[in-house]
Design a protein around this motif. Structure first.
Motif, PDB file in Angstrom:
ATOM      1  N   GLY A  85      -7.326  -6.144   7.293  1.00  0.00           N
ATOM      2  CA  GLY A  85      -8.307  -5.167   6.823  1.00  0.00           C
ATOM      3  C   GLY A  85      -8.089  -3.790   7.422  1.00  0.00           C
ATOM      4  N   ARG A  86      -7.658  -3.722   8.664  1.00  0.00           N
ATOM      5  CA  ARG A  86      -7.461  -2.439   9.341  1.00  0.00           C
ATOM      6  C   ARG A  86      -6.258  -1.669   8.801  1.00  0.00           C
ATOM      7  NH1 ARG A  86     -10.103  -2.192  14.626  1.00  0.00           N
ATOM      8  NH2 ARG A  86     -11.308  -4.096  14.956  1.00  0.00           N
ATOM      9  N   ILE A  87      -5.239  -2.414   8.324  1.00  0.00           N
ATOM     10  CA  ILE A  87      -4.033  -1.719   7.849  1.00  0.00           C
ATOM     11  C   ILE A  87      -3.919  -1.714   6.331  1.00  0.00           C
ATOM     12  CG2 ILE A  87      -2.787  -2.200   9.975  1.00  0.00           C
ATOM     13  CD1 ILE A  87      -1.283  -4.419   8.514  1.00  0.00           C
ATOM     14  N   GLY A  88      -4.932  -2.281   5.639  1.00  0.00           N
ATOM     15  CA  GLY A  88      -5.001  -2.160   4.197  1.00  0.00           C
ATOM     16  C   GLY A  88      -4.089  -3.080   3.406  1.00  0.00           C
ATOM     17  N   ILE A  89      -3.813  -4.278   3.926  1.00  0.00           N
ATOM     18  CA  ILE A  89      -3.061  -5.260   3.139  1.00  0.00           C
ATOM     19  C   ILE A  89      -3.794  -6.590   3.195  1.00  0.00           C
ATOM     20  CG2 ILE A  89      -0.851  -4.121   3.573  1.00  0.00           C
ATOM     21  CD1 ILE A  89      -0.159  -6.374   5.500  1.00  0.00           C
ATOM     22  N   LYS A  90      -3.307  -7.575   2.422  1.00  0.00           N
ATOM     23  CA  LYS A  90      -3.935  -8.891   2.408  1.00  0.00           C
ATOM     24  C   LYS A  90      -3.373  -9.777   3.522  1.00  0.00           C
ATOM     25  CE  LYS A  90      -5.036  -8.792  -2.532  1.00  0.00           C
ATOM     26  NZ  LYS A  90      -4.867  -9.467  -3.848  1.00  0.00           N
ATOM     27  N   VAL A 107       3.099   0.315   6.065  1.00  0.00           N
ATOM     28  CA  VAL A 107       2.479  -0.701   6.919  1.00  0.00           C
ATOM     29  C   VAL A 107       2.872  -0.471   8.373  1.00  0.00           C
ATOM     30  CG1 VAL A 107       2.465  -3.164   7.497  1.00  0.00           C
ATOM     31  CG2 VAL A 107       2.228  -2.438   5.111  1.00  0.00           C
ATOM     32  N   LEU A 108       4.142  -0.120   8.607  1.00  0.00           N
ATOM     33  CA  LEU A 108       4.582   0.178   9.969  1.00  0.00           C
ATOM     34  C   LEU A 108       3.783   1.342  10.562  1.00  0.00           C
ATOM     35  CD1 LEU A 108       8.458  -0.148   9.722  1.00  0.00           C
ATOM     36  CD2 LEU A 108       6.949  -1.503  11.185  1.00  0.00           C
ATOM     37  N   TYR A 109       3.578   2.369   9.744  1.00  0.00           N
ATOM     38  CA  TYR A 109       2.815   3.537  10.203  1.00  0.00           C
ATOM     39  C   TYR A 109       1.385   3.130  10.551  1.00  0.00           C
ATOM     40  CZ  TYR A 109       0.308   7.982  10.096  1.00  0.00           C
ATOM     41  OH  TYR A 109      -0.500   9.062  10.402  1.00  0.00           O
ATOM     42  N   ASN A 110       0.758   2.326   9.671  1.00  0.00           N
ATOM     43  CA  ASN A 110      -0.617   1.899   9.920  1.00  0.00           C
ATOM     44  C   ASN A 110      -0.710   0.986  11.149  1.00  0.00           C
ATOM     45  OD1 ASN A 110      -1.549   3.330   7.736  1.00  0.00           O
ATOM     46  ND2 ASN A 110      -1.483   1.596   6.318  1.00  0.00           N
ATOM     47  N   LEU A 111       0.299   0.127  11.323  1.00  0.00           N
ATOM     48  CA  LEU A 111       0.322  -0.738  12.500  1.00  0.00           C
ATOM     49  C   LEU A 111       0.406   0.082  13.788  1.00  0.00           C
ATOM     50  CD1 LEU A 111       2.739  -3.548  11.261  1.00  0.00           C
ATOM     51  CD2 LEU A 111       0.350  -3.878  11.921  1.00  0.00           C
ATOM     52  N   SER A 112       1.264   1.096  13.769  1.00  0.00           N
ATOM     53  CA  SER A 112       1.410   1.921  14.971  1.00  0.00           C
ATOM     54  C   SER A 112       0.107   2.640  15.296  1.00  0.00           C
ATOM     55  CB  SER A 112       2.550   2.934  14.783  1.00  0.00           C
ATOM     56  OG  SER A 112       2.194   3.954  13.867  1.00  0.00           O
ATOM     57  N   LYS A 113      -0.650   3.008  14.273  1.00  0.00           N
ATOM     58  CA  LYS A 113      -1.923   3.704  14.503  1.00  0.00           C
ATOM     59  C   LYS A 113      -2.993   2.771  15.069  1.00  0.00           C
ATOM     60  CE  LYS A 113      -0.778   7.841  13.280  1.00  0.00           C
ATOM     61  NZ  LYS A 113      -0.713   8.890  14.318  1.00  0.00           N
TER      62      LYS A 113
END
Length: 389
Positions: A30-35, A53-59
């Motif tokens: 939910g935090r990174i916007g995928i299922k 996804v990598l960018y969102n994970l790093s954030k």
């Protein structure tokens, strides 16, 4: 490094970061916007994450993207630079790394990952419920006081404990009775300090008898307490001087100090002295039968208990030497087992297999992701022939 070889590495790192924050798969998805499904395949090393996804994970993890690819990141630790990691390999007398050590370390790492996986599936706390970094005086009397303090944290005072393995696991410590790899049979134990969770892993050689295993467990606890305190003292000295510390901060030998701690922890001076007083025997009245009977109360070997009597000046030198000779004659004839009916019994790997059963009970609730992890755990247990009872 090829793209395929990066798959499991990135997946493990993402899973480790997620679990270190006590997030479920759904939480992170939910935090990174995928299922959950795609995220699960990434963690299992089946798919690589996209650039977004990598960018969102790093954030969300507050780490750099490079960290997710970096072989030198915190988890899992590598054999070549383990002392720099958050899970630190603690050995009593570390030698230059050899093939046997690498093999043993690799096996322990596999079990650590399996333990972490079970804790993640079951969503249980990973921290120890007692401190593993405690100030103490740097002398042998300081080791006695440290042992007394740890027994107080465990809530046992001077009481005689029947099953220390269960006691340690009750307080969240991870204890594994583990068949050590070929060539490492004579190593009694190794331990790992997990600073991220303020916890520890204790690996005790399954091929040794219960009395040696028990002393090894207490010894490893002492080693971790001593090691953690030394690191803090060195850091404080460095801050004060702004240069590497040259001041001697270990007036006692750390190996001997750990043994003194273990001896005091398993055989508190007050408990031993009280037992002796209740028997009404003098220093010169110890017999072979009496030694075996009393040492069995504390769960230690005859040799260890005899040495403790010497430390406490509760036995005469002449009787000490005579009984020591008898003990060595017995060991020479029978191997490293304890005489007669004085052999100890402990419950091996209770917490690990409790978690295995709990993970199985959770079953499909976690979807294919949990099932694949449980399969990997079962393979590790089978590969290393981990003791179940």
């Amino acid at each position: 490094m090829s793209m395929n070889s990066e798959l499991p590495q990135i997946g493990e790192r993402i899973r480790f970061l997620r679990r270190s924050r006590n997030w479920t798969l759904a939480d992170l998805a939910g935090r990174i916007g995928i299922k959950e499904g795609p995220l699960g395949r990434i963690e299992l090393g089946k798919n690589l994450p996209s650039a977004k996804v990598l960018y969102n994970l790093s954030k969300v993890f507050d780490v750099s993207v490079d960290y997710l690819f970096n072989e030198d990141a915190h988890y899992p630790p590598s054999a070549s630079s383990l002392e720099k990691k958050d899970i630190a390999f603690v050995m009593l007398s570390p030698d230059d790394e050899n093939e046997m050590q690498r093999s043993l370390l690799s096996a322990c790492q596999d079990m650590i990952k399996a333990f972490h996986s079970l804790e993640g599936i079951c969503n249980v706390p990973r921290y120890a419920r007692l401190p593993l970094s405690i100030p103490f005086d740097h002398d042998y009397d300081g080791m006695d006081r440290l042992a007394c303090q740890m027994r107080s944290y465990f809530g046992i005072g001077d009481a005689i404990v029947f099953d220390y393995f269960e006691l340690f696991e009750t307080f969240g410590l991870r204890v594994m009775i583990f068949p050590f790899t070929r060539g490492a049979e004579e190593i009694r134990s190794v331990s790992f300090y997990d600073s991220l969770e303020s916890n520890a892993f204790f690996f005790i050689n399954a091929r040794h008898n219960p009395e040696r295993q028990l002393f090894s467990l207490a010894l490893e606890l002492g080693k971790i307490l001593i090691s953690n305190r030394m690191k803090l003292l060195k850091a404080d000295l460095f801050k004060e001087s702004q240069e590497p510390a040259s001041k001697e901060i270990r007036p006692i030998n750390p190996s001997r100090a750990a043994k003194r701690f273990a001896s005091s922890f398993l055989m508190p001076a007050s408990a031993v002295k009280s037992t002796v007083e209740q028997l009404g025997i003098s220093n010169s009245q110890w017999t072979w039968e009496l030694l075996l009977r009393i040492k069995n109360r504390f769960g230690v070997s005859a040799e260890t208990f005899l040495y403790r009597l010497k430390e406490l000046k509760a036995i005469s030198p002449e009787v000490l030497e005579a009984l020591k000779k008898d003990i060595y004659i017995f060991y020479d004839k029978n191997g490293m087992i304890e005489p007669g009916l004085t052999r100890r019994s402990q419950t091996p790997n209770g917490r690990f297999f409790d978690l295995c059963l709990a993970a199985e009970a959770i079953g499909w609730k976690g979807g294919f992701h949990n099932k694949e992890e449980q399969g990997a755990i079962s393979e590790v247990v089978s590969q290393y022939k981990v003791v179940t009872k």
